[in-house]
Design a protein around this motif. Structure first.
Motif, PDB file in Angstrom:
ATOM      1  N   ALA A  47       0.892  -1.276  -0.032  1.00  0.00           N
ATOM      2  CA  ALA A  47      -0.085  -0.070  -0.207  1.00  0.00           C
ATOM      3  C   ALA A  47       0.997   1.280  -0.014  1.00  0.00           C
ATOM      4  O   ALA A  47       0.381   2.261  -0.246  1.00  0.00           O
ATOM      5  N   GLU A  48       2.120   1.302   0.198  1.00  0.00           N
ATOM      6  CA  GLU A  48       3.206   2.362   0.466  1.00  0.00           C
ATOM      7  C   GLU A  48       2.783   3.178   1.350  1.00  0.00           C
ATOM      8  O   GLU A  48       1.656   3.729   1.736  1.00  0.00           O
ATOM      9  N   GLY A  49       3.652   3.794   2.038  1.00  0.00           N
ATOM     10  CA  GLY A  49       3.667   4.971   3.313  1.00  0.00           C
ATOM     11  C   GLY A  49       3.418   4.033   4.480  1.00  0.00           C
ATOM     12  O   GLY A  49       3.288   2.959   4.325  1.00  0.00           O
ATOM     13  N   SER A  50       3.220   4.613   5.337  1.00  0.00           N
ATOM     14  CA  SER A  50       2.799   4.175   6.703  1.00  0.00           C
ATOM     15  C   SER A  50       1.489   3.737   6.713  1.00  0.00           C
ATOM     16  O   SER A  50       0.623   4.081   6.223  1.00  0.00           O
ATOM     17  N   TYR A  82      13.745 -13.579  -1.343  1.00  0.00           N
ATOM     18  CA  TYR A  82      14.688 -12.761  -2.179  1.00  0.00           C
ATOM     19  C   TYR A  82      16.005 -13.130  -1.988  1.00  0.00           C
ATOM     20  O   TYR A  82      16.756 -12.927  -2.883  1.00  0.00           O
ATOM     21  N   GLU A  83      16.275 -13.859  -0.849  1.00  0.00           N
ATOM     22  CA  GLU A  83      17.750 -14.045  -0.485  1.00  0.00           C
ATOM     23  C   GLU A  83      18.767 -12.976  -0.696  1.00  0.00           C
ATOM     24  O   GLU A  83      18.494 -11.956  -0.326  1.00  0.00           O
ATOM     25  N   ARG A  84      19.685 -13.203  -1.664  1.00  0.00           N
ATOM     26  CA  ARG A  84      20.898 -12.204  -1.739  1.00  0.00           C
ATOM     27  C   ARG A  84      20.082 -10.917  -2.713  1.00  0.00           C
ATOM     28  O   ARG A  84      20.907  -9.959  -3.346  1.00  0.00           O
ATOM     29  N   LEU A  90      13.121  -2.032  -0.992  1.00  0.00           N
ATOM     30  CA  LEU A  90      11.858  -2.866  -0.523  1.00  0.00           C
ATOM     31  C   LEU A  90      12.091  -3.392   0.805  1.00  0.00           C
ATOM     32  O   LEU A  90      11.239  -3.458   1.599  1.00  0.00           O
ATOM     33  N   TRP A  91      13.217  -3.699   1.099  1.00  0.00           N
ATOM     34  CA  TRP A  91      13.835  -4.190   2.596  1.00  0.00           C
ATOM     35  C   TRP A  91      13.216  -3.020   3.567  1.00  0.00           C
ATOM     36  O   TRP A  91      12.817  -3.356   4.524  1.00  0.00           O
ATOM     37  N   LYS A  92      13.845  -1.746   3.197  1.00  0.00           N
ATOM     38  CA  LYS A  92      13.384  -0.749   4.148  1.00  0.00           C
ATOM     39  C   LYS A  92      12.116  -0.516   4.123  1.00  0.00           C
ATOM     40  O   LYS A  92      11.396  -0.302   5.176  1.00  0.00           O
ATOM     41  N   GLY A  93      11.083  -0.761   3.016  1.00  0.00           N
ATOM     42  CA  GLY A  93       9.776  -0.725   3.162  1.00  0.00           C
ATOM     43  C   GLY A  93       9.303  -1.742   4.232  1.00  0.00           C
ATOM     44  O   GLY A  93       8.273  -1.456   5.035  1.00  0.00           O
ATOM     45  N   TYR A  94       9.713  -2.830   3.965  1.00  0.00           N
ATOM     46  CA  TYR A  94       9.257  -3.887   4.959  1.00  0.00           C
ATOM     47  C   TYR A  94       9.555  -3.552   6.516  1.00  0.00           C
ATOM     48  O   TYR A  94       8.735  -3.415   7.663  1.00  0.00           O
ATOM     49  N   LEU A  95      10.990  -2.991   6.657  1.00  0.00           N
ATOM     50  CA  LEU A  95      11.273  -2.621   8.068  1.00  0.00           C
ATOM     51  C   LEU A  95      10.599  -1.588   8.549  1.00  0.00           C
ATOM     52  O   LEU A  95      10.106  -1.346   9.774  1.00  0.00           O
TER      53      LEU A  95
END
Length: 170
Positions: A47-50, A82-84, A90-95
């Motif tokens: 959904a993007e964003g907080s 995703y592994e490497r 994308l990782w930042k979005g999940y975090l």
């Protein structure tokens, strides 16, 4: 990697396996809940964003105590998928999404996860002349969600919200 509705199939499978292992009902429910809802953080990231306060409230309302487990499982799921090749953005979005969920769970539960009850079913029955039944629970849930989103702060605004809902139900 695609398997649409795998969370539904997985929840049924985990329940069968947990029963064979003779786990307690609470353990089975927690495992089923984790598997059933493990995709929810993915949807919040997409959904993007907080995540909105409503989304966070609904996430923890539906996942209950398993919500924290689901957040951690979700991060492991992304890393395993995703592994490497996992893009940093994308990782930042999940975090960011998981951090927001966990901050609300641990630091602001009374504000956005489990707001204190401002009215009771008895209040609704007495104030509006309603009969006991499932509709009372629906109105109380409407109020709790509105409290979590900041739309309702006190008894008066809760009663006004229920009154509008009763009018719309007619």
């Amino acid at each position: 990697i695609r398997f649409f509705k795998h969370e539904v199939a997985g929840a049924r499978l985990i329940e069968k396996r947990a029963n064979k292992l003779k786990l307690s009902n609470s353990e089975i429910n927690r495992l089923r809940n984790i598997v059933r809802h493990h995709m929810r953080p993915h949807f919040l990231v997409a959904a993007e964003g907080s995540p909105t306060r409503r989304a966070m409230y609904r996430f923890f309302r539906d996942t209950q105590l398993a919500g924290v487990d689901i957040c951690l499982l979700n991060l492991a799921d992304v890393l395993a998928t995703y592994e490497r090749t996992l893009p940093q953005e994308l990782w930042k979005g999940y975090l960011d999404v998981v951090r927001e969920l966990l901050e609300n769970w641990w630091e602001r539960p009374a504000e956005s996860i489990r707001p204190a009850q401002v009215i009771s079913g008895r209040d609704l029955i007495e104030h509006f002349g309603l009969k006991p039944g499932p509709k009372i629970g629906e109105y109380l849930e409407l109020v709790r969600e509105a409290q979590a989103t900041g739309e309702v702060e006190d008894r008066e605004s809760a009663l006004a919200l229920v009154e509008r809902s009763i009018r719309n139900d007619r």
